[in-house]
Design an enzyme around this catalytic site. Structure first.
Site, mmCIF file in Angstrom:
data_model
loop_
_atom_site.group_PDB
_atom_site.id
_atom_site.type_symbol
_atom_site.label_atom_id
_atom_site.label_comp_id
_atom_site.label_asym_id
_atom_site.label_seq_id
_atom_site.Cartn_x
_atom_site.Cartn_y
_atom_site.Cartn_z
ATOM 1 N N TYR A 64 52.561 23.443 34.555
ATOM 2 C CA TYR A 64 53.337 24.667 34.440
ATOM 3 C C TYR A 64 52.334 25.810 34.382
ATOM 4 O O TYR A 64 51.459 25.830 33.514
ATOM 5 C CB TYR A 64 54.179 24.680 33.163
ATOM 6 C CG TYR A 64 55.417 23.828 33.200
ATOM 7 C CD1 TYR A 64 56.417 24.072 34.137
ATOM 8 C CD2 TYR A 64 55.616 22.808 32.274
ATOM 9 C CE1 TYR A 64 57.572 23.311 34.165
ATOM 10 C CE2 TYR A 64 56.760 22.040 32.286
ATOM 11 C CZ TYR A 64 57.739 22.297 33.232
ATOM 12 O OH TYR A 64 58.877 21.546 33.267
ATOM 13 N N HIS A 79 64.166 19.230 39.692
ATOM 14 C CA HIS A 79 63.873 19.098 38.262
ATOM 15 C C HIS A 79 64.885 18.178 37.575
ATOM 16 O O HIS A 79 65.260 18.388 36.419
ATOM 17 C CB HIS A 79 63.886 20.480 37.598
ATOM 18 C CG HIS A 79 62.781 20.681 36.605
ATOM 19 N ND1 HIS A 79 61.618 21.348 36.895
ATOM 20 C CD2 HIS A 79 62.665 20.297 35.315
ATOM 21 C CE1 HIS A 79 60.842 21.385 35.823
ATOM 22 N NE2 HIS A 79 61.453 20.742 34.847
ATOM 23 N N ASP A 95 59.542 25.167 40.542
ATOM 24 C CA ASP A 95 60.988 25.391 40.468
ATOM 25 C C ASP A 95 61.424 25.802 39.063
ATOM 26 O O ASP A 95 62.567 25.617 38.680
ATOM 27 C CB ASP A 95 61.755 24.133 40.892
ATOM 28 C CG ASP A 95 61.500 22.946 39.967
ATOM 29 O OD1 ASP A 95 60.600 23.040 39.107
ATOM 30 O OD2 ASP A 95 62.195 21.928 40.111
#
Length: 473
Positions: free
Chosen positions: A238, A325, A266
Site C-alpha cells: 500500500y 480486492h 485499487d
C-alpha cells in the site's frame, strides 16, 4: 517520559485520566501516550483510552510497531499496577472461543476448502469473522467473484496418457508446486496467535509462494526470518502518503530477499471499512519513481480493465493482478475472471501478446474454492491465481496444520481434475478446454453452490447477530 510523569501514571488508575489532555493505553503492562495518533483514528483509539488493550492491539500490529512509531519519551516502560487496569476484552470471550475450538471436527474429516470456512465461522471471534468474510456495500461483487466460475464449463479431452500429470509452474520466473500463491491479507494475528508465520512455514514446506502484506501483524523481518532457505516471497505494497516510508519498506524488503513487488492500485480509499493512510494521489507517473527506488519486478495489483492492463504493459511492468480486492472495495465491479478474457483478447489484438506469457504475466484472485476454479483461470490465460481468505480460514481453524491440509486438498484436486480434462501439465491447460461463452451473461441459470451458500452470511443477519451494531467493514 520523565521520571515524575512515570510515578504519576503508576500511582493513578489509567481509566480515569483526562482524555482531553492525553490519551494513554496499556499494552503488555506498559503505558503508552498515543495522543498524537488521534487524528488517524479518534473513535477507535478513544474507545480503548486508559484500558489494557493488549488483546486488541497485538492482533493488529507487528511486534516492532510500538518501537518504530511511538517516541521513547511517550513510553512508560515501568510496569503498572494491574489491579487498577480495566481490561478491554473480557476473558469470557477467550474461554468461549477455546470451548468452540475443542468442539472442532478432526482435521482428517476436512474434505474441501468450504469445510475450513464453515469451521472458522464457528471458532473465530465475531470481530475476526466479520472482518475476514465481509465485503463492500451489498456484497454483489463478492458473490459475483464466486458465481463467475460457475458460468465456465470444461471441454475435457479423452484418450490421453495421463498416468503422470504435473501441475507445477513458474511465477515471475520462480518455481511453485501449484499455480497458486498466498495472496496478501492483513492482520494475521486476528486469525492465529502467531499471525502470518504459520502461513510462511506451511508455504515453505509445500513450495508455495507467499505474498507478504504491508499491514501484517508480524514484522517483515519476522516473516522473512521464518522462511526456509531459498523460499520465494513477494511483497504487497500500500503506497503511503509519506513516500519515504514506502521507499524504506520496499528497499528493506529487497535487501531481505523478497523477489517481487505487487503495488495495490485499487484502494485510493478503503471501501467503507476503515480510515485510510493510503495515498490517493498515486497515478501512472509514479511508475518511474518505483523503478528508481528498486530493482524488484513490478506488478500492479487491482487492475480491472483491459485498458489499464495495456497501459501497465506499455510502461514496462512485468504483470498485473486482475482483482477487485475480493469484493471489499467498489461494489458492482466485474469478476477478475471476466476481465481476464478481455485482457487476453485485447492485448493479443493490440500488442500481439500470446498468453500465458513469460515477460508479462496476468494473475487473478477472488472467489476460488477449488482447484478446478484455478484450472479455468489458467485455461483463459492466467499464470497463477491468488488465494487469500480460504487459507486464513484454514489457519483460524487448525493453525499451520490447517494450511498444510488446505494445500494437500488442492494438490489432490489438481491431480484428479487434470487427469479428467486430459492435461499432462499446466502448458496443456489451454483455452479450448473450457467454454466461457456464458461468462458475461450475469443472469443465466447456474447450479446452486450449496457449500458456499451454507457459509455465506448476509449483511442483515450479521448485523442482527452482532446486536445491531452496524459495524462498518
Amino acid at each position: 517520559m520523565d521520571g515524575g510523569r512515570n510515578d504519576k501514571l503508576i500511582s493513578r488508575k489509567p481509566a480515569k485520566h483526562n482524555r482531553r489532555e492525553s490519551c494513554l493505553v496499556i499494552v503488555q503492562g506498559k503505558v503508552y501516550d498515543v495522543t498524537d495518533f488521534l487524528d488517524g483514528g479518534r473513535r477507535i483509539i478513544l474507545k480503548f483510552s486508559g484500558k489494557d488493550t493488549t488483546l486488541e492491539y497485538e492482533p493488529l500490529h507487528p511486534s516492532d510497531a510500538k518501537r518504530k512509531n511511538i517516541p521513547l519519551e511517550k513510553q512508560c516502560l515501568t510496569p503498572i499496577d494491574s489491579s487498577s487496569v480495566v481490561k478491554a476484552v473480557s476473558s469470557d470471550e477467550g474461554r468461549a472461543r477455546q470451548a468452540r475450538m475443542s468442539a472442532r471436527p478432526l482435521i482428517s474429516e476436512i474434505l474441501n476448502l468450504h469445510d475450513f470456512e464453515a469451521i472458522a465461522k464457528q471458532v473465530m471471534s465475531e470481530q475476526a469473522w466479520i472482518y475476514c468474510s465481509g465485503s463492500a456495500y451489498d456484497e454483489i461483487t463478492y458473490r459475483e467473484n464466486r458465481l463467475a466460475y460457475h458460468r465456465i464449463w470444461f471441454r475435457p479431452r479423452i484418450l490421453r496418457d495421463v498416468s503422470n500429470v504435473d501441475w507445477s509452474t513458474t511465477i515471475l520466473g520462480y518455481k511453485s508446486s501449484m499455480p497458486i500463491y498466498i495472496s496478501a491479507a492483513a492482520l494475521g494475528k486476528f486469525f492465529h496467535p502467531e499471525g502470518e508465520l504459520p502461513l510462511t512455514r506451511a508455504a515453505g514446506k509445500h513450495g508455495i509462494i507467499q505474498m507478504i502484506p504491508t499491514m501484517s501483524s508480524c514484522s517483515l523481518n519476522e516473516i522473512v526470518g521464518a522462511a526456509l532457505p531459498g523460499q520465494t516471497q513477494f511483497l504487497q505494497l500500500y503506497v503511503q502518503r509519506d513516500r519515504d516510508l514506502s521507499k524504506q519498506l520496499v528497499q528493506h524488503a529487497e535487501k531481505r530477499g523478497v523477489k517481487a513487488l505487487f503495488i495495490t492500485v485499487d484502494a485510493a480509499q478503503l471501501g467503507r471499512r476503515e480510515k485510510s493512510f493510503i495515498d490517493p494521489s498515486l497515478n501512472w507517473n509514479d511508475i518511474d519513481w518505483f523503478k528508481s527506488i528498486t530493482h524488484l519486478p513490478l506488478v500492479l495489483k487491482g487492475v480491472q480493465t483491459w485498458e489499464d492492463a495495456l497501459e501497465a504493459y506499455d510502461r514496462g511492468l512485468v504483470g498485473v493482478v486482475l482483482s477487485n480486492h475480493g469484493g471489499r472495495q467498489l461494489d458492482f465491479s466485474r469478476s477478475p475472471l471476466e476481465v481476464l478474457v478481455e485482457v487476453v483478447e485485447k492485448l493479443g489484438e493490440k500488442r500481439g501478446i500470446k498468453f500465458p506469457n513469460e515477460k508479462f504475466q496476468v494473475f487473478v484472485d477472488g472467489g476460488v474454492r477449488r482447484a478446478s476454479d484455478v484450472l479455468k483461470a489458467i485455461a483463459l490465460g492466467a499464470t497463477a491465481v491468488g488465494v487469500g481468505r480460504q487459507f486464513l480460514y484454514a489457519l483460524s481453524a487448525y493453525g499451520q496444520e490447517g494450511v498444510e491440509k488446505a494445500f494437500q486438498i488442492m494438490h489432490d484436486e489438481f491431480e484428479m481434475n487434470m487427469r479428467l480434462i486430459g492435461a499432462n501439465s499446466i502448458r496443456d491447460v489451454v483455452p479450448s478446454m473450457v467454454d466461457a461463452s456464458c461468462l458475461k451473461s450475469h443472469f443465466v441459470t447456474v447450479p446452486k453452490d450449496r457449500l458456499y451458500d451454507g457459509n455465506y452470511e448476509s449483511l442483515q443477519h450479521a448485523r442482527l447477530r452482532l446486536g445491531g451494531s452496524g459495524a462498518k467493514l
